[in-house]
Motif scaffolding. Structure first.
Motif, short mmCIF file in Angstrom:
data_model
loop_
_atom_site.label_atom_id
_atom_site.label_comp_id
_atom_site.label_asym_id
_atom_site.label_seq_id
_atom_site.Cartn_x
_atom_site.Cartn_y
_atom_site.Cartn_z
N ASP A 15 0.84 -1.21 0.00
CA ASP A 15 0.00 0.00 0.00
C ASP A 15 0.87 1.26 0.00
O ASP A 15 0.58 2.23 -0.70
CB ASP A 15 -0.93 0.01 1.22
CG ASP A 15 -1.96 -1.11 1.17
OD1 ASP A 15 -2.23 -1.63 0.07
OD2 ASP A 15 -2.48 -1.50 2.24
N ASP A 36 -2.04 -0.65 -6.22
CA ASP A 36 -3.44 -0.94 -5.93
C ASP A 36 -3.63 -2.44 -5.75
O ASP A 36 -3.08 -3.25 -6.49
CB ASP A 36 -4.32 -0.45 -7.08
CG ASP A 36 -5.78 -0.32 -6.67
OD1 ASP A 36 -6.24 -1.15 -5.85
OD2 ASP A 36 -6.45 0.60 -7.16
N ARG A 37 -4.41 -2.81 -4.73
CA ARG A 37 -4.63 -4.23 -4.45
C ARG A 37 -5.47 -4.93 -5.53
O ARG A 37 -5.52 -6.15 -5.57
CB ARG A 37 -5.30 -4.41 -3.08
CG ARG A 37 -4.41 -3.99 -1.93
CD ARG A 37 -4.92 -4.52 -0.61
NE ARG A 37 -4.14 -3.99 0.51
CZ ARG A 37 -4.30 -4.36 1.77
NH1 ARG A 37 -5.22 -5.26 2.07
NH2 ARG A 37 -3.56 -3.84 2.72
N THR A 38 -6.08 -4.14 -6.40
CA THR A 38 -6.82 -4.76 -7.51
C THR A 38 -5.85 -5.39 -8.52
O THR A 38 -6.27 -6.15 -9.39
CB THR A 38 -7.70 -3.71 -8.22
OG1 THR A 38 -6.89 -2.62 -8.67
CG2 THR A 38 -8.78 -3.19 -7.29
N CYS A 39 -4.57 -5.04 -8.41
CA CYS A 39 -3.56 -5.62 -9.30
C CYS A 39 -3.18 -7.05 -8.89
O CYS A 39 -2.46 -7.73 -9.63
CB CYS A 39 -2.31 -4.75 -9.32
SG CYS A 39 -2.57 -3.08 -9.94
#
Length: 202
Positions: free
Chosen positions: A31, A36-39
């Motif tokens: 973070d 981005d954690r969507t990656c």
């Protein structure tokens, strides 16, 4: 430069663990790197060895470029990281896949790591003082986790042992397998005593 650069950020607390079969990135650091954690690619494969006796389920997997060296001689490779959500004192753990990809040769006596670079051998290292400080921090972190778990277990046990507030202090409950008998059989309103029904006739 002893610290690797992963993606756009330099990591100052990296554990090189040649005995680990995978490389780990902690979500908190990911973070801070602005990733981005969507990656993250979903993964359902748990792994062991981070928490003794328990399996860990990663949040996902991500491929990131990692560079070792300095501005004059450096080498970059892409590594696959398992991203985990629990807390740790390190930013990342680089396991055996990292050693294999970089063809790295460690020397634990001198805390050095040698990697073949485009302009020669890249030598990485750290100080014994820094290694000691990281070890102390890890031990303190582990002790805090153990203490918190022991405290939670102790609170649970204490809750089970808390007496019922509705019962009178000093009240007596007879055990199972007992009966009440009159102390004086000739009196119908006399004092009674509890006698175990499992006692022999003698």
């Amino acid at each position: 430069m002893a610290d690797p650069i992963i993606g756009p950020k330099r990591l100052t607390k990296v554990l090189m663990n040649g005995g680990s079969g995978l490389s780990i990135m902690y979500a908190k650091k990911l973070d801070k790197m602005g990733v981005d954690r969507t990656c993250l690619c979903p993964t359902r494969a748990p792994f062991h060895g981070i928490m003794p006796g328990k399996q860990a389920m990663p949040l996902g997997q991500i491929n990131l470029p990692i560079a070792f060296g300095d501005q004059f001689d450096y080498r970059t490779e892409t590594l696959s990281f398992k991203v985990v959500g629990f807390l740790k004192t390190f930013h990342s753990i680089l396991g055996h896949p990292c050693y294999a990809k970089f063809m790295a040769v460690p020397n634990y006596t001198y805390l050095k790591l040698k990697i073949s670079g485009p302009r020669g051998v890249i030598t990485l290292g750290t100080s014994f003082q820094r290694a000691y400080e990281c070890e102390v921090e890890c031990c303190g972190h582990a002790a805090a986790i153990v203490a918190s778990r022991e405290l939670a277990a102790h609170k649970k046990e204490v809750t089970k042992e808390v007496p019922n507030a509705k019962k009178l202090v000093g009240s007596f409950e007879s055990a199972k397998g007992s009966k009440e008998d009159l102390v004086d059989p000739r009196s119908t309103k006399g004092k009674t005593v509890c006698i175990g029904t499992t006692l022999s006739s003698k």
